[in-house]
Scaffold this motif. Structure first.
Motif, PDB file in Angstrom:
ATOM      1  N   LEU A 145     -20.620   1.778  13.604  1.00 61.32           N
ATOM      2  CA  LEU A 145     -21.602   0.807  13.136  1.00 61.32           C
ATOM      3  C   LEU A 145     -21.613  -0.397  14.070  1.00 61.32           C
ATOM      4  N   PRO A 146     -22.771  -0.924  14.431  1.00 63.43           N
ATOM      5  CA  PRO A 146     -22.834  -2.047  15.370  1.00 63.43           C
ATOM      6  C   PRO A 146     -22.048  -3.259  14.884  1.00 63.43           C
ATOM      7  N   GLN A 147     -21.200  -3.781  15.750  1.00 62.26           N
ATOM      8  CA  GLN A 147     -20.456  -5.026  15.533  1.00 62.26           C
ATOM      9  C   GLN A 147     -19.552  -4.976  14.291  1.00 62.26           C
ATOM     10  N   SER A 148     -19.173  -3.784  13.872  1.00 54.80           N
ATOM     11  CA  SER A 148     -18.299  -3.670  12.702  1.00 54.80           C
ATOM     12  C   SER A 148     -16.880  -4.108  13.036  1.00 54.80           C
ATOM     13  N   ARG A 149     -16.131  -4.441  11.986  1.00 59.31           N
ATOM     14  CA  ARG A 149     -14.715  -4.764  12.129  1.00 59.31           C
ATOM     15  C   ARG A 149     -13.927  -3.992  11.089  1.00 59.31           C
ATOM     16  N   ILE A 150     -12.695  -3.661  11.440  1.00 56.03           N
ATOM     17  CA  ILE A 150     -11.829  -2.878  10.562  1.00 56.03           C
ATOM     18  C   ILE A 150     -10.539  -3.652  10.326  1.00 56.03           C
ATOM     19  N   ALA A 151     -10.188  -3.824   9.049  1.00 55.05           N
ATOM     20  CA  ALA A 151      -8.920  -4.458   8.674  1.00 55.05           C
ATOM     21  C   ALA A 151      -8.124  -3.487   7.816  1.00 55.05           C
ATOM     22  N   VAL A 152      -6.855  -3.317   8.148  1.00 50.20           N
ATOM     23  CA  VAL A 152      -5.972  -2.412   7.408  1.00 50.20           C
ATOM     24  C   VAL A 152      -4.793  -3.204   6.864  1.00 50.20           C
ATOM     25  N   PHE A 153      -4.535  -3.060   5.568  1.00 50.88           N
ATOM     26  CA  PHE A 153      -3.386  -3.708   4.945  1.00 50.88           C
ATOM     27  C   PHE A 153      -2.166  -2.811   5.153  1.00 50.88           C
ATOM     28  N   VAL A 154      -1.137  -3.343   5.780  1.00 52.59           N
ATOM     29  CA  VAL A 154       0.112  -2.614   5.980  1.00 52.59           C
ATOM     30  C   VAL A 154       1.135  -3.182   4.991  1.00 52.59           C
ATOM     31  N   HIS A 155       1.473  -2.397   3.989  1.00 57.38           N
ATOM     32  CA  HIS A 155       2.406  -2.846   2.955  1.00 57.38           C
ATOM     33  C   HIS A 155       3.852  -2.790   3.438  1.00 57.38           C
ATOM     34  N   ASP A 156       4.172  -1.805   4.256  1.00 49.65           N
ATOM     35  CA  ASP A 156       5.492  -1.678   4.859  1.00 49.65           C
ATOM     36  C   ASP A 156       5.449  -0.522   5.841  1.00 49.65           C
ATOM     37  N   VAL A 157       6.498  -0.410   6.628  1.00 45.71           N
ATOM     38  CA  VAL A 157       6.658   0.757   7.510  1.00 45.71           C
ATOM     39  C   VAL A 157       8.001   1.421   7.205  1.00 45.71           C
ATOM     40  N   ILE A 158       8.412   1.356   5.948  1.00 44.92           N
ATOM     41  CA  ILE A 158       9.692   1.908   5.518  1.00 44.92           C
ATOM     42  C   ILE A 158       9.827   3.386   5.868  1.00 44.92           C
ATOM     43  N   PRO A 159       8.802   4.216   5.698  1.00 45.11           N
ATOM     44  CA  PRO A 159       8.977   5.635   6.056  1.00 45.11           C
ATOM     45  C   PRO A 159       9.369   5.857   7.506  1.00 45.11           C
ATOM     46  N   LEU A 160       8.991   4.949   8.393  1.00 53.76           N
ATOM     47  CA  LEU A 160       9.342   5.090   9.803  1.00 53.76           C
ATOM     48  C   LEU A 160      10.682   4.426  10.127  1.00 53.76           C
ATOM     49  N   ASP A 161      10.980   3.319   9.457  1.00 53.23           N
ATOM     50  CA  ASP A 161      12.264   2.646   9.676  1.00 53.23           C
ATOM     51  C   ASP A 161      13.424   3.356   8.975  1.00 53.23           C
ATOM     52  N   TYR A 162      13.129   3.978   7.833  1.00 51.05           N
ATOM     53  CA  TYR A 162      14.169   4.636   7.032  1.00 51.05           C
ATOM     54  C   TYR A 162      13.700   6.027   6.608  1.00 51.05           C
ATOM     55  N   PRO A 163      13.499   6.926   7.550  1.00 59.85           N
ATOM     56  CA  PRO A 163      12.985   8.263   7.197  1.00 59.85           C
ATOM     57  C   PRO A 163      13.919   9.045   6.287  1.00 59.85           C
ATOM     58  N   GLN A 164      15.204   8.688   6.270  1.00 63.63           N
ATOM     59  CA  GLN A 164      16.168   9.427   5.452  1.00 63.63           C
ATOM     60  C   GLN A 164      15.912   9.251   3.957  1.00 63.63           C
ATOM     61  N   TYR A 165      15.120   8.263   3.575  1.00 65.82           N
ATOM     62  CA  TYR A 165      14.851   8.025   2.164  1.00 65.82           C
ATOM     63  C   TYR A 165      13.543   8.665   1.683  1.00 65.82           C
ATOM     64  N   GLN A 166      12.854   9.382   2.545  1.00 66.21           N
ATOM     65  CA  GLN A 166      11.513   9.845   2.219  1.00 66.21           C
ATOM     66  C   GLN A 166      11.477  11.300   1.761  1.00 66.21           C
ATOM     67  N   ARG A 167      10.398  11.655   1.079  1.00 67.95           N
ATOM     68  CA  ARG A 167      10.158  13.042   0.698  1.00 67.95           C
ATOM     69  C   ARG A 167       9.855  13.879   1.929  1.00 67.95           C
ATOM     70  N   ALA A 168      10.202  15.131   1.855  1.00 70.92           N
ATOM     71  CA  ALA A 168       9.942  16.041   2.973  1.00 70.92           C
ATOM     72  C   ALA A 168       8.450  16.094   3.270  1.00 70.92           C
ATOM     73  N   GLY A 169       8.124  15.961   4.544  1.00 66.27           N
ATOM     74  CA  GLY A 169       6.742  16.069   4.978  1.00 66.27           C
ATOM     75  C   GLY A 169       5.943  14.789   4.935  1.00 66.27           C
ATOM     76  N   THR A 170       6.473  13.729   4.309  1.00 67.92           N
ATOM     77  CA  THR A 170       5.677  12.513   4.161  1.00 67.92           C
ATOM     78  C   THR A 170       5.767  11.587   5.370  1.00 67.92           C
ATOM     79  N   VAL A 171       6.852  11.668   6.124  1.00 69.35           N
ATOM     80  CA  VAL A 171       7.018  10.757   7.256  1.00 69.35           C
ATOM     81  C   VAL A 171       5.949  11.003   8.314  1.00 69.35           C
ATOM     82  N   ALA A 172       5.714  12.266   8.647  1.00 72.94           N
ATOM     83  CA  ALA A 172       4.713  12.583   9.669  1.00 72.94           C
ATOM     84  C   ALA A 172       3.319  12.154   9.226  1.00 72.94           C
ATOM     85  N   VAL A 173       3.003  12.337   7.947  1.00 72.59           N
ATOM     86  CA  VAL A 173       1.694  11.925   7.430  1.00 72.59           C
ATOM     87  C   VAL A 173       1.534  10.415   7.527  1.00 72.59           C
TER      88      VAL A 173
END
Length: 402
Positions: A145-173
């Motif tokens: 779309l012309p001149q559009s902007r995108i903003a994304v809310f990042v609540h945390d990056v815990i799955p990447l910092d602490y992958p050992q606490y995550q459900r199987a298959g969720t880290v890659a997603v």
């Protein structure tokens, strides 16, 4: 700060899918954005992915949908399309049916870009606050779309910092979502400086990182409703409470160890939350609790009932290994309940000097403080001067950049 856009497009996919469930912290953020954008002078639109494609709602439709989401208006029975949908709750079927009825446009997935071009003005700002629908198709359609902007809310990056606490298959997603956020977003909105710093550190490995801002979440705890508590709650005598999904990073094991050591004279511990993942040892310990145990697992409470328990507790316990924001701790302090939590940057930033910080591995200090608090009166422990972040302050920052 930027000039206000001609319109904002909020992704509401997450709250439509989760209708009828107990709202999580992320759900509440999406709902708060929905309410704020409807009230803002800038025209608001809503986009959602359904099992049958995409729907687009204008401001009037969003206002009507909000009434259904907050329970002020009852949903109609599900339409035939929703009745054929597998795996959804009845509430979600009803909500998605009403959303389709309220929409001004619908399309199959391949028609998304064309639908947005026909309906939205030049320079629209798209906001994704729930990580749902954060797909390449959506991001590319908005980017086109012309001149559009995108903003994304990042609540945390815990799955990447602490992958050992995550459900199987969720880290890659999750990683793919964050990679798309880095590649397509013009702005990252973060709930704390700690979250922004961690997100930047992760994304820097993939390429240039978008602009980021920090806007602490507003918190309005539901009113305590003691009448909604089931029989036997609250327990007699001093009790402590921990709130959150029973998953490894919440560190319930530390609390169970402490209560094992305290024995039959311990105050009551209420573990409030649904069972998560990768926590079989903790689940087994909870399943083995007898009727006279000083630990009780509680789930399925209404928001008002849960807040009644929090308000009456001698303390909220938060021995987490990692948190993005820690909304239950903020809500506890708002209700006057003291908080004992892990010594981590996020808590220090949000709770400041109003909480007691103990390293999440220092079991003896946790135990000593719990015993000390249990011997004091509830009124003596009460926190009276905590100033919680407000949604007004949050949106003053967030909407000035989107």
């Amino acid at each position: 700060m930027r000039k206000a856009p001609p319109a904002r497009l909020l992704d509401i996919t997450r709250v439509l899918r989760r209708a009828g469930r107990v709202w999580t912290g992320v759900d509440r953020v999406e709902l708060a954005y929905l309410e704020a954008l409807i009230a803002d002078p800038v025209p608001a639109w809503g986009l959602a992915r359904t099992p049958l494609g995409y729907i687009l709602l204008d401001q009037e439709g969003l206002h009507a949908l909000l009434g259904r989401l907050n329970g002020a208006v009852a949903c109609a029975p599900p339409d035939i399309l929703s009745r054929l949908q597998r795996g959804a709750t009845d509430a979600a079927r009803r909500m998605q049916s009403d959303a389709r009825r309220l929409s001004v446009a619908r399309c199959l997935p391949r028609g998304l870009a064309a639908m947005l071009r026909r309906r939205l003005p030049v320079g629209v700002a798209y906001l994704n606050t729930g990580h749902s629908n954060l797909s390449k198709r959506v991001l590319e359609a908005v980017r086109a779309l012309p001149q559009s902007r995108i903003a994304v809310f990042v609540h945390d990056v815990i799955p990447l910092d602490y992958p050992q606490y995550q459900r199987a298959g969720t880290v890659a997603v999750f990683e793919q979502k964050m990679r798309r956020a880095r590649a397509y977003a013009d702005l990252l909105i973060c709930n704390s400086a700690d979250t922004l710093g961690r997100a930047r550190a992760v994304m820097a490995h993939w390429g240039p990182v978008p602009q980021g801002i920090v806007a602490h979440l507003g918190t309005i705890p539901p009113a305590p409703e003691p009448a909604e508590l089931p029989a036997g709650l609250p327990p007699e005598g001093p009790y402590f409470i921990t709130v959150g999904t029973i998953e490894p990073r919440k560190n319930h094991a530390l609390l169970l160890d402490i209560w094992d050591r305290l024995g039959p004279d311990a105050p009551q511990l209420l573990i409030c939350g649904s069972r998560g993942w990768n926590n079989e040892a903790v689940f087994a310990r909870l399943d083995a609790l007898g009727a006279q145990a000083r630990v009780r697992e509680v789930s399925g409470l209404s928001d008002g009932a849960l807040m009644a328990l929090v308000q009456g507790a001698h303390g909220m316990l938060f021995p987490s290994h990692a948190e993005g924001f820690g909304m239950p701790a903020v809500e506890a302090l708002q209700l006057g309940t003291p908080v004992m939590c892990s010594n981590m940057a996020t808590f220090g930033e949000i709770l400041a000097k109003k909480a007691v910080y103990i390293d999440d591995s220092t079991q003896d200090m946790w135990e000593e403080t719990i015993i000390e608090w249990s011997k004091q009166s509830r009124d003596t422990l009460r926190v009276n001067d905590f100033e919680a972040p407000t949604w007004e302050a949050h949106f003053k920052i967030a909407l000035s950049y989107t």
